[in-house]
Write a protein that holds these residues in place. Structure first.
Motif, PDB file in Angstrom:
ATOM      1  N   VAL A  42      11.669 -45.395   6.663  1.00 29.27           N
ATOM      2  CA  VAL A  42      12.684 -46.378   7.268  1.00 29.27           C
ATOM      3  C   VAL A  42      13.919 -46.361   6.840  1.00 29.27           C
ATOM      4  O   VAL A  42      14.996 -46.491   7.528  1.00 29.27           O
ATOM      5  CB  VAL A  42      12.034 -47.709   7.000  1.00 29.27           C
ATOM      6  CG1 VAL A  42      12.876 -49.101   7.228  1.00 29.27           C
ATOM      7  CG2 VAL A  42      10.608 -48.056   7.721  1.00 29.27           C
ATOM      8  N   VAL A  43      14.110 -46.239   5.468  1.00 32.72           N
ATOM      9  CA  VAL A  43      15.511 -45.794   4.957  1.00 32.72           C
ATOM     10  C   VAL A  43      16.273 -44.785   5.618  1.00 32.72           C
ATOM     11  O   VAL A  43      17.401 -44.913   5.750  1.00 32.72           O
ATOM     12  CB  VAL A  43      15.208 -45.752   3.402  1.00 32.72           C
ATOM     13  CG1 VAL A  43      16.510 -45.324   2.726  1.00 32.72           C
ATOM     14  CG2 VAL A  43      14.872 -47.053   2.662  1.00 32.72           C
ATOM     15  N   LEU A  44      15.301 -43.777   5.706  1.00 30.66           N
ATOM     16  CA  LEU A  44      15.892 -42.242   6.372  1.00 30.66           C
ATOM     17  C   LEU A  44      16.331 -42.697   7.663  1.00 30.66           C
ATOM     18  O   LEU A  44      17.796 -42.535   8.356  1.00 30.66           O
ATOM     19  CB  LEU A  44      14.980 -41.289   6.522  1.00 30.66           C
ATOM     20  CG  LEU A  44      15.584 -40.180   7.201  1.00 30.66           C
ATOM     21  CD1 LEU A  44      16.536 -39.607   6.689  1.00 30.66           C
ATOM     22  CD2 LEU A  44      14.415 -39.138   7.282  1.00 30.66           C
ATOM     23  N   ALA A  45      15.633 -43.504   8.567  1.00 27.84           N
ATOM     24  CA  ALA A  45      15.836 -43.956   9.950  1.00 27.84           C
ATOM     25  C   ALA A  45      17.176 -44.775   9.767  1.00 27.84           C
ATOM     26  O   ALA A  45      18.093 -44.694  10.756  1.00 27.84           O
ATOM     27  CB  ALA A  45      14.831 -44.698  10.528  1.00 27.84           C
ATOM     28  N   GLY A  46      17.206 -45.706   9.020  1.00 26.80           N
ATOM     29  CA  GLY A  46      18.566 -46.663   8.903  1.00 26.80           C
ATOM     30  C   GLY A  46      19.770 -45.868   8.528  1.00 26.80           C
ATOM     31  O   GLY A  46      20.884 -45.978   9.088  1.00 26.80           O
ATOM     32  N   PHE A  47      19.700 -44.723   7.532  1.00 25.94           N
ATOM     33  CA  PHE A  47      20.952 -43.985   7.599  1.00 25.94           C
ATOM     34  C   PHE A  47      21.297 -43.066   8.509  1.00 25.94           C
ATOM     35  O   PHE A  47      22.339 -43.143   8.882  1.00 25.94           O
ATOM     36  CB  PHE A  47      20.327 -43.169   6.341  1.00 25.94           C
ATOM     37  CG  PHE A  47      21.224 -41.907   6.091  1.00 25.94           C
ATOM     38  CD1 PHE A  47      22.646 -42.080   5.508  1.00 25.94           C
ATOM     39  CD2 PHE A  47      21.106 -40.589   6.469  1.00 25.94           C
ATOM     40  CE1 PHE A  47      23.383 -41.014   5.402  1.00 25.94           C
ATOM     41  CE2 PHE A  47      21.945 -39.428   6.443  1.00 25.94           C
ATOM     42  CZ  PHE A  47      23.244 -39.637   5.687  1.00 25.94           C
ATOM     43  N   LEU A  48      20.317 -42.647   9.321  1.00 31.55           N
ATOM     44  CA  LEU A  48      20.571 -41.735  10.394  1.00 31.55           C
ATOM     45  C   LEU A  48      21.389 -42.734  11.476  1.00 31.55           C
ATOM     46  O   LEU A  48      22.278 -42.367  12.327  1.00 31.55           O
ATOM     47  CB  LEU A  48      19.237 -41.161  10.986  1.00 31.55           C
ATOM     48  CG  LEU A  48      18.814 -39.851  10.105  1.00 31.55           C
ATOM     49  CD1 LEU A  48      17.505 -39.571  10.830  1.00 31.55           C
ATOM     50  CD2 LEU A  48      19.822 -38.718   9.980  1.00 31.55           C
ATOM     51  N   ILE A  49      20.592 -43.937  11.682  1.00 30.74           N
ATOM     52  CA  ILE A  49      21.378 -44.713  12.778  1.00 30.74           C
ATOM     53  C   ILE A  49      22.972 -45.066  12.391  1.00 30.74           C
ATOM     54  O   ILE A  49      23.691 -45.158  13.139  1.00 30.74           O
ATOM     55  CB  ILE A  49      20.513 -46.211  12.897  1.00 30.74           C
ATOM     56  CG1 ILE A  49      19.228 -45.743  13.730  1.00 30.74           C
ATOM     57  CG2 ILE A  49      21.453 -47.225  13.814  1.00 30.74           C
ATOM     58  CD1 ILE A  49      18.131 -47.005  13.756  1.00 30.74           C
ATOM     59  N   ALA A  50      22.910 -45.390  11.111  1.00 29.75           N
ATOM     60  CA  ALA A  50      24.284 -45.878  10.499  1.00 29.75           C
ATOM     61  C   ALA A  50      25.268 -44.841  10.895  1.00 29.75           C
ATOM     62  O   ALA A  50      26.556 -44.854  11.204  1.00 29.75           O
ATOM     63  CB  ALA A  50      24.423 -46.169   9.176  1.00 29.75           C
ATOM     64  N   ASN A  51      24.727 -43.271  10.249  1.00 25.89           N
ATOM     65  CA  ASN A  51      25.390 -42.176  10.481  1.00 25.89           C
ATOM     66  C   ASN A  51      25.945 -41.831  12.197  1.00 25.89           C
ATOM     67  O   ASN A  51      27.096 -41.733  12.486  1.00 25.89           O
ATOM     68  CB  ASN A  51      24.886 -41.093  10.136  1.00 25.89           C
ATOM     69  CG  ASN A  51      25.639 -39.892  10.157  1.00 25.89           C
ATOM     70  OD1 ASN A  51      25.255 -38.952  11.305  1.00 25.89           O
ATOM     71  ND2 ASN A  51      26.585 -39.278   9.301  1.00 25.89           N
TER      72      ASN A  51
END
Length: 334
Positions: free
Chosen positions: A69-78
């Motif tokens: 979930v954290v990785l998904a959030g980082f990718l979306i923000a990026n």
């Protein structure tokens, strides 16, 4: 001890194959296998000696979904940042797309896990099989791309090829300048060692460009102190494959022989190296630094390109994985 023995065997095979050719992605498979068996082996020994570590291991496993979930959030923000800075294009929005996909897959997995039905459990196993295969292939690509770009980089060459990456208003962009500067670094070190090195800036003219990339790149190199006689621009190519092929033609036409080093961006080194090998070129590839926000989408784009280039092999491998998981599911559910 068996796991550590497997790690040692994989490491030895990796060293042998890497010495034969650094540019093969199978080296990444062996490197990932080495790390996997080594971590499992060390964890196993540690748990035997210190049983309390088992709590840490279980906690790490339980936190894995949180990490996704954290990785998904980082990718979306990026992805949002890429959209704002680089514009709307499929390549620039890959991190956003993958982040959303990770969220959707996580939600679907939770729903299937809670369904309790036989069909739901079968679908869960199938989704895990596909996601697991894609994840492992990406880890292999990412791990070895980083290792290839950082370990034992070539510093001298007789021919330095710089791959184009687009112009802005007919002028060199910051991304392209970083590639040229990396090529200049190799060229200057080579000439300092007494080599009569030449540089081949490679890039044709895109539909939105007023002149060929190779021409603008050549001007930049000359302005940085490279003699005009040592700059042999290639101005026909439209992609990396043509960059490498047409640059070799320019080199052969000029009668230049010797070691070849290709300069590109750090995220692009693995695919460029694989293409060079497939063309029968002995060239090694070095990578220039790229803005951090640009790297996630760029690596994802390169990964998609590599998978697409070997789509038949991956389709067969994925079919085998799915078949094995289906067989396991049938046994487990009957």
């Amino acid at each position: 001890m068996v796991l550590l023995a497997l790690a040692i065997i994989c490491a030895l095979v990796y060293v042998v194959l890497r010495r034969r050719d650094r540019r093969m992605l199978r080296n990444g498979v062996l490197l990932l296998a080495t790390l996997f068996f080594a971590v499992l082996g060390v964890t196993e020994l540690a748990m035997v000696r210190f049983p309390a570590i088992e709590v840490v291991v279980v906690g790490a496993i339980l936190l894995f979904p949180v990490g996704i979930v954290v990785l998904a959030g980082f990718l979306i923000a990026n992805g949002v940042r890429m959209f704002r800075r680089e514009g709307r294009s499929l390549g620039n929005m890959l991190s956003l797309i993958v982040g959303v996909v990770l969220v959707v897959v996580t939600v679907v997995l939770v729903l299937l896990l809670r369904s309790g039905s036989t069909v739901g459990e079968a679908a869960l196993l199938l989704l895990l099989a596909v996601a697991g295969y894609v994840g492992i292939v990406f880890l292999v690509f990412l791990l070895y791309a980083v290792v290839y770009g950082r370990v034992a980089k070539p510093r001298e060459a007789d021919v330095v090829v710089v791959l184009g990456s687009g112009l802005r208003h007919g002028e060199v962009t910051p991304l392209l300048r970083s590639r040229l500067d990396k090529g200049l670094e190799v060229w200057r070190h080579s000439t300092a060692q007494g080599r009569a090195a030449v540089m081949i800036p490679s890039g044709g003219q895109g539909s939105d460009e007023p002149r060929p990339e190779g021409t603008a790149m050549a001007e930049y190199l000359v302005a940085q102190g490279v003699p005009e006689s040592a700059v042999l621009p290639e101005t026909r190519s439209r992609n990396t494959d043509e960059n490498l092929r047409f640059s070799r033609e320019v080199q052969q036409a000029a009668g230049v022989t010797g070691t070849v080093v290709v300069a590109t961006s750090n995220y692009h080194v693995m695919r460029a190296a694989m293409l060079a090998r497939s063309l029968g070129s002995p060239a090694e590839v070095v990578g220039a630094r790229t803005a951090r926000y640009y790297v996630p989408s760029a690596f994802l784009r390169e990964f998609v390109a590599v998978v697409a280039a070997h789509r038949i092999a991956h389709a067969v491998a994925l079919a085998v994985v799915v078949a094995v998981w289906a067989w396991i599911a049938v046994i487990a559910l009957t």
